[in-house]
Every structure is written in C-alpha cells, then in structure tokens.
Design a protein around this motif. Structure first.
Motif, short mmCIF file in Angstrom:
data_model
loop_
_atom_site.label_atom_id
_atom_site.label_comp_id
_atom_site.label_asym_id
_atom_site.label_seq_id
_atom_site.Cartn_x
_atom_site.Cartn_y
_atom_site.Cartn_z
N LEU A 218 0.83 -1.21 0.00
CA LEU A 218 0.00 0.00 0.00
C LEU A 218 0.86 1.26 0.00
CD1 LEU A 218 -2.76 -0.98 2.60
CD2 LEU A 218 -2.97 -0.98 0.10
N ASP A 219 1.93 1.22 0.78
CA ASP A 219 2.82 2.38 0.85
C ASP A 219 3.46 2.65 -0.50
OD1 ASP A 219 4.34 4.41 2.48
OD2 ASP A 219 6.03 3.23 1.76
N ASP A 220 3.91 1.61 -1.18
CA ASP A 220 4.55 1.80 -2.47
C ASP A 220 3.55 2.30 -3.52
OD1 ASP A 220 7.13 1.31 -4.04
OD2 ASP A 220 5.67 0.22 -5.27
N LEU A 221 2.31 1.84 -3.42
CA LEU A 221 1.27 2.28 -4.35
C LEU A 221 0.76 3.68 -4.02
CD1 LEU A 221 -0.80 -1.03 -4.59
CD2 LEU A 221 0.51 0.02 -6.45
N GLY A 222 1.01 4.12 -2.79
CA GLY A 222 0.55 5.43 -2.38
C GLY A 222 -0.95 5.51 -2.20
N ILE A 223 -1.55 4.43 -1.68
CA ILE A 223 -2.99 4.40 -1.46
C ILE A 223 -3.31 4.00 -0.03
CG2 ILE A 223 -3.51 3.87 -3.87
CD1 ILE A 223 -3.95 0.95 -3.07
N THR A 224 -4.53 4.29 0.39
CA THR A 224 -5.01 3.87 1.70
C THR A 224 -5.63 2.49 1.59
OG1 THR A 224 -7.22 4.79 1.37
CG2 THR A 224 -5.52 6.27 2.27
N PRO A 225 -5.81 1.77 2.69
CA PRO A 225 -6.46 0.46 2.63
C PRO A 225 -7.84 0.52 1.98
CG PRO A 225 -5.41 0.74 4.76
CD PRO A 225 -5.31 2.06 4.05
N GLU A 226 -8.58 1.60 2.22
CA GLU A 226 -9.94 1.72 1.69
C GLU A 226 -9.97 1.84 0.17
OE1 GLU A 226 -9.65 2.60 5.82
OE2 GLU A 226 -8.63 3.58 4.13
N GLN A 227 -8.83 2.13 -0.43
CA GLN A 227 -8.78 2.27 -1.88
C GLN A 227 -8.41 0.96 -2.58
OE1 GLN A 227 -6.01 5.76 -1.55
NE2 GLN A 227 -7.30 6.60 -3.18
N ALA A 228 -8.19 -0.10 -1.78
CA ALA A 228 -7.74 -1.36 -2.35
C ALA A 228 -8.77 -2.48 -2.18
CB ALA A 228 -6.43 -1.79 -1.68
N LEU A 229 -8.78 -3.38 -3.16
CA LEU A 229 -9.54 -4.62 -3.10
C LEU A 229 -8.55 -5.75 -3.27
CD1 LEU A 229 -12.16 -6.33 -3.15
CD2 LEU A 229 -12.24 -5.94 -5.63
N PHE A 230 -8.57 -6.71 -2.35
CA PHE A 230 -7.62 -7.82 -2.36
C PHE A 230 -8.36 -9.12 -2.67
CE2 PHE A 230 -5.40 -11.08 0.44
CZ PHE A 230 -4.37 -11.32 -0.46
N VAL A 231 -7.84 -9.88 -3.64
CA VAL A 231 -8.45 -11.14 -4.07
C VAL A 231 -7.50 -12.28 -3.79
CG1 VAL A 231 -9.55 -12.38 -5.98
CG2 VAL A 231 -9.56 -9.86 -5.95
N ASP A 232 -7.93 -13.27 -3.00
CA ASP A 232 -7.05 -14.37 -2.62
C ASP A 232 -7.90 -15.58 -2.26
OD1 ASP A 232 -5.01 -16.02 -1.20
OD2 ASP A 232 -3.83 -14.19 -1.19
N ASP A 233 -7.29 -16.77 -2.32
CA ASP A 233 -8.00 -17.98 -1.92
C ASP A 233 -7.65 -18.41 -0.50
OD1 ASP A 233 -5.35 -18.58 -2.93
OD2 ASP A 233 -5.88 -20.71 -2.81
#
Length: 203
Positions: A151-166
């Motif tokens: 997130l830090d490298d992308l320069g975004i907050t957690p609320e701006q991300a969607l994570f997809v995993d199994d």
C-alpha cells in the motif's frame, strides 16, 4: 463499466489459486522423485525463507537435499515450481477490471525461481500494472508488513484497495487492515470470480 462510488482504485491479485493453478498434487509429485511426506513438509517450511527473499530457493533446496537425500537432484525439485497453468478465464477478469480504469497489481507469495518464470517466461508483469512478489517485498502474506509495504509503495489507503485471494489467513489480515476482500474458491471458476469482483466494481 467503472468504479463504484470512486473508492476502490486498485485491485491486488493473488496468483496461486486465483490466476494460476497447479496441475499436480505436491505430495504425489515429490513422492515420484523420491521425497516422501516428511520431505514435503520440510521443503515447504524451508521455502519460507526464500518466499521472504532471505535466501534463493536453489540454496534452500540444495541444503535440504544434503540433509535429506532423496535421489533427486536440486533441478528435479525446482522443476516442480514450473508446473503451473495460467487460468486464462480468470485473466480475462483482470483485463476487464483494467479496462474499467482500475489499476491491477499482483500481490503474491513467490520465491526467486517462480518470479523468474512468471515474469520472464510467462510475461505476467506485462499483463498488469505492477507486481509485488513477496521475495522482492521482503515480507510474505499473511503478515501485515507485506500489505503495508504494498500500500505504501502504491501510495494508497487500505480503503482504496480490493484484495483477491483464496487463502483465509491472507484474507483475514487484509480485512483487519481495512482492505476490501474477495475470498475466492479456486474450484468456483472465473465466472464466480467475475461476480465476486462485480460486488465492488462495475464490470
């Protein structure tokens, strides 16, 4: 197509179990080259140092084979990590998300051998907007440090991300950090994956 409410700007994609799958059972594959269940357990435990980027996988396997001779060569064991198949239907979902104007990056636990294959032989990096392989990040999922570094490298907050995993463990950490999550069942297929993503994005 587009972003719902303008909140999620980036999708973090796991690879194994989402965008690619192993055609073999690891225990059986290792049994065929002379390693039994105990060898498999030791191998996956030792691999963690390579997944965190602390050692090369080749060195890890060399050392393990010296401790637990199986009759197999280091290259025999390393070759097993090349035995995975891209899920092109799932990759089409990635393409649709990118076409909707949402950044897509890989967020995956991989050691150096797999990174080489995925990046240079399979061309994964060319299909997304960035790649965060754990061995290069220096942390591996499900640690919070992994997600925080991404997130830090992308320069975004957690609320701006969607994570997809199994992985339930990986999903749990991401959720605790405030990241939106899709817990994908590999057996459910790409159509279900598209529907899961569509709960957050217009596709």
């Amino acid at each position: 197509m587009g972003i719902v409410a303008g909140v999620i700007t980036t999708v973090l994609w796991d690879c194994d179990g989402v965008l690619q799958h192993s055609p073999h059972d690891w225990a059986e594959a290792l049994e065929r080259i002379g390693g039994g269940p105990q060898f498999a357990t030791a191998l996956f435990e030792a691999e963690k140092t390579a997944l965190r980027g602390e050692r090369s996988l080749r060195d890890v396997v060399d050392e393990l084979l010296q401790q637990r001779p199986t009759g197999a060569s280091t290259q025999d064991v390393l070759a097993l990590w090349a035995m995975f198949v891209e899920d092109e239907d799932a990759w089409e979902v990635v393409d649709a998300v990118r076409a909707a104007g949402v950044r897509c990056v890989l967020a995956t636990n991989q050691q150096d051998v797999r990174v080489e294959i995925m990046r240079h032989e399979r061309g994964y990096d060319d299909r997304v907007d960035g790649a965060y392989y754990s061995s290069e990040v220096g942390h591996m999922k499900p640690s919070a440090e992994y997600f925080e570094a991404v997130l830090d490298d992308l320069g975004i907050t957690p609320e701006q991300a969607l994570f997809v995993d199994d992985s339930a463990a990986n999903i749990a950490t991401a959720r605790e950090l405030g990241i939106a999550v899709v817990h994908h069942d590999p057996a459910s297929g790409a159509q279900v994956l598209r529907e899961e993503i569509a709960e957050f994005l217009r596709l």
